[in-house]
Design a protein around this motif. Structure first.
Motif, PDB file in Angstrom:
ATOM      1  N   PRO A  24     -55.505  11.654  20.648  1.00  0.00           N
ATOM      2  CA  PRO A  24     -54.334  11.319  19.837  1.00  0.00           C
ATOM      3  C   PRO A  24     -54.657  11.274  18.345  1.00  0.00           C
ATOM      4  N   VAL A  25     -53.590  11.306  17.563  1.00  0.00           N
ATOM      5  CA  VAL A  25     -53.736  11.266  16.101  1.00  0.00           C
ATOM      6  C   VAL A  25     -54.525  10.051  15.660  1.00  0.00           C
ATOM      7  N   GLU A  26     -54.273   8.903  16.271  1.00  0.00           N
ATOM      8  CA  GLU A  26     -54.955   7.676  15.869  1.00  0.00           C
ATOM      9  C   GLU A  26     -56.468   7.782  16.051  1.00  0.00           C
ATOM     10  N   ARG A  27     -56.893   8.460  17.128  1.00  0.00           N
ATOM     11  CA  ARG A  27     -58.333   8.635  17.349  1.00  0.00           C
ATOM     12  C   ARG A  27     -58.930   9.583  16.312  1.00  0.00           C
ATOM     13  N   LEU A  28     -58.201  10.631  15.958  1.00  0.00           N
ATOM     14  CA  LEU A  28     -58.677  11.554  14.933  1.00  0.00           C
ATOM     15  C   LEU A  28     -58.812  10.830  13.597  1.00  0.00           C
ATOM     16  N   TRP A  29     -57.850   9.969  13.294  1.00  0.00           N
ATOM     17  CA  TRP A  29     -57.932   9.162  12.073  1.00  0.00           C
ATOM     18  C   TRP A  29     -59.190   8.308  12.069  1.00  0.00           C
ATOM     19  N   VAL A  31     -62.172   8.720  13.511  1.00  0.00           N
ATOM     20  CA  VAL A  31     -63.461   9.383  13.310  1.00  0.00           C
ATOM     21  C   VAL A  31     -63.611   9.921  11.887  1.00  0.00           C
ATOM     22  N   PHE A  32     -62.498  10.216  11.219  1.00  0.00           N
ATOM     23  CA  PHE A  32     -62.578  10.716   9.844  1.00  0.00           C
ATOM     24  C   PHE A  32     -62.654   9.599   8.812  1.00  0.00           C
ATOM     25  N   THR A  33     -62.375   8.368   9.219  1.00  0.00           N
ATOM     26  CA  THR A  33     -62.385   7.265   8.250  1.00  0.00           C
ATOM     27  C   THR A  33     -63.451   6.218   8.546  1.00  0.00           C
ATOM     28  N   ASP A  34     -64.260   6.440   9.563  1.00  0.00           N
ATOM     29  CA  ASP A  34     -65.414   5.597   9.859  1.00  0.00           C
ATOM     30  C   ASP A  34     -66.658   6.409   9.495  1.00  0.00           C
ATOM     31  N   PRO A  35     -67.383   6.026   8.442  1.00  0.00           N
ATOM     32  CA  PRO A  35     -68.505   6.865   7.989  1.00  0.00           C
ATOM     33  C   PRO A  35     -69.569   7.089   9.051  1.00  0.00           C
ATOM     34  N   ARG A  36     -69.798   6.111   9.952  1.00  0.00           N
ATOM     35  CA  ARG A  36     -70.824   6.291  10.991  1.00  0.00           C
ATOM     36  C   ARG A  36     -70.395   7.359  11.999  1.00  0.00           C
ATOM     37  N   GLN A  37     -69.096   7.448  12.278  1.00  0.00           N
ATOM     38  CA  GLN A  37     -68.618   8.513  13.161  1.00  0.00           C
ATOM     39  C   GLN A  37     -68.503   9.832  12.408  1.00  0.00           C
ATOM     40  N   LEU A  38     -68.059   9.779  11.177  1.00  0.00           N
ATOM     41  CA  LEU A  38     -67.870  10.981  10.368  1.00  0.00           C
ATOM     42  C   LEU A  38     -69.179  11.739  10.174  1.00  0.00           C
ATOM     43  N   GLU A  39     -70.267  11.012   9.936  1.00  0.00           N
ATOM     44  CA  GLU A  39     -71.529  11.690   9.675  1.00  0.00           C
ATOM     45  C   GLU A  39     -72.137  12.321  10.927  1.00  0.00           C
ATOM     46  N   ARG A  40     -71.572  12.041  12.104  1.00  0.00           N
ATOM     47  CA  ARG A  40     -72.060  12.657  13.330  1.00  0.00           C
ATOM     48  C   ARG A  40     -71.589  14.095  13.481  1.00  0.00           C
ATOM     49  N   PHE A  41     -70.607  14.514  12.644  1.00  0.00           N
ATOM     50  CA  PHE A  41     -70.144  15.895  12.762  1.00  0.00           C
ATOM     51  C   PHE A  41     -69.894  16.582  11.417  1.00  0.00           C
ATOM     52  N   TRP A  42     -69.824  15.841  10.323  1.00  0.00           N
ATOM     53  CA  TRP A  42     -69.398  16.440   9.058  1.00  0.00           C
ATOM     54  C   TRP A  42     -70.356  17.527   8.570  1.00  0.00           C
ATOM     55  N   VAL A 159     -67.790  13.622  19.715  1.00  0.00           N
ATOM     56  CA  VAL A 159     -67.570  12.322  19.086  1.00  0.00           C
ATOM     57  C   VAL A 159     -66.263  11.712  19.595  1.00  0.00           C
ATOM     58  N   LEU A 160     -65.230  12.531  19.701  1.00  0.00           N
ATOM     59  CA  LEU A 160     -63.940  12.037  20.168  1.00  0.00           C
ATOM     60  C   LEU A 160     -64.005  11.569  21.617  1.00  0.00           C
ATOM     61  N   ALA A 161     -64.728  12.317  22.446  1.00  0.00           N
ATOM     62  CA  ALA A 161     -64.765  12.017  23.878  1.00  0.00           C
ATOM     63  C   ALA A 161     -65.732  10.893  24.211  1.00  0.00           C
ATOM     64  N   GLY A 162     -66.794  10.730  23.409  1.00  0.00           N
ATOM     65  CA  GLY A 162     -67.874   9.820  23.767  1.00  0.00           C
ATOM     66  C   GLY A 162     -68.960  10.602  24.479  1.00  0.00           C
ATOM     67  N   LEU A 163     -70.204  10.229  24.244  1.00  0.00           N
ATOM     68  CA  LEU A 163     -71.318  11.034  24.734  1.00  0.00           C
ATOM     69  C   LEU A 163     -71.369  11.117  26.250  1.00  0.00           C
TER      70      LEU A 163
END
Length: 331
Positions: A24-29, A31-42, A159-163
């Motif tokens: 969902p949109v909320e989950r996409l938001w 991962v893009f606004t949490d730096p620890r999640q963002l740096e896992r794919f950016w 990242v979205l799904a979980g490892l």
């Protein structure tokens, strides 16, 4: 792959990336606004990102750098222009030096919009970068922006799904990234510190890095410090089962317990070395092992894969899980 298209418009001076995700949109938001999640794919493969500051407010800034396998760093800064939770945000994205100052010789800062839209199956990312001139657009494309951004966003699914959901039960996976690079992934049921130690401690390496049954590691010398060297040799338990062989190399980068980059050369040959980029990522007590291997050419890559390397690695990783589930996990 999530990315469905990347296009440039020389008249509008834009580059647009579109990617679809089963979240969902909320989950996409998130991962893009949490730096620890963002740096896992950016950062694209081989250039992972590290965010050192992240002030998600209008006028706030985010600082990050991406690190190559040989330790070079490319720095960037976002200035947040607008925040529209949970549907997106706008930033001014610029190339900077290690002090945060605009980097000479690089294109000027670009306005970049992130829009998250609902779809029948999840959500869509629409990422549009606005350039100040055609020369700036051409320069960024020539730097590999299309390829790099595509490979970076295609890392977001895990990242979205979980490892565990993403990789559990899939065994050792091999992906061809381009003509010379291969990405190998394997989820290990164990904490990151233990998995890291199992890749660095000669005693532990001898217990799991053996490939198919019937082989033993006769030589295991490891200096994990940057500039240090290692040497591995294997021999068959039954002398008639094959010839002994080995690899040697040098540690180029070490960032415990998350990343180690080494060269790898087949001992006693004049074959060119590969570059092996090991990274570890932990979530919910499991660690994703990723090995990015850069070969000198496509022919060498294909010849190595044809040897059954992936099957040998799967045997070793399965053995590693058994080791971690036993006495090592209790130390």
């Amino acid at each position: 792959m999530p990315v469905t298209e990347v296009t440039t418009d020389p008249e509008a001076l834009t580059m647009t990336l579109i990617a679809d995700f089963a979240a969902p949109v909320e989950r996409l938001w998130q991962v893009f606004t949490d730096p620890r999640q963002l740096e896992r794919f950016w950062g694209p493969p081989g250039w992972p990102a590290t965010f050192t500051a992240f002030d998600l407010t209008a006028g706030g800034r985010a600082r990050y750098h991406m690190t190559s396998p040989r330790g070079e760093q490319s720095h960037g800064v976002w200035e947040f222009l607008a925040i529209n939770e949970p549907t997106g945000f706008d930033v001014l994205d610029g190339f900077v030096d290690e002090n945060g100052e605009p980097q000479e010789g690089m294109p000027p800062a670009m306005r970049m919009t992130f829009a998250f839209e609902p779809t029948p199956t999840g959500s869509r990312l629409r990422n549009v970068t606005h350039f100040t001139s055609a020369d700036a657009l051409d320069a960024v494309v020539a730097m590999g922006a299309i390829e790099g951004s595509t490979m970076a966003m295609n890392q977001l699914d895990r990242v979205l799904a979980g490892l565990r959901e993403y990789a559990q039960g899939r065994g050792t996976q091999v992906e061809l990234l381009d003509d010379t690079r291969v990405r190998i992934t394997r989820l290990i049921d164990g904490a990151i510190d233990l998995v890291w130690r199992a890749h660095q401690d000669p005693e532990l390496l001898r217990r799991w890095m053996l490939g198919p049954d019937g082989w033993r590691m006769s030589v295991c010398e490891v200096d994990p410090a940057v500039g240090g060297r290692y040497r591995y040799e294997w021999e068959p338990v039954n002398p008639d089962a094959g010839e002994r062989f080995g690899f040697d190399g040098e540690t180029l980068l070490s960032d415990p317990p998350r990343r180690a980059v080494t060269t790898e050369h087949m001992t006693g040959t004049d074959y060119p070395s590969t570059l092996n980029d090991l990274s570890l990522e932990e979530e919910d007590g499991a660690t994703l092992v990723t090995v990015l291997i850069a070969y000198p050419d496509r022919e060498t890559r294909d010849a190595v894969l044809a040897t059954g390397m992936a099957d040998g690695m799967e045997s070793s990783y399965a053995r590693l899980e058994s080791v971690l589930a036993g006495d090592v996990a209790t130390r």
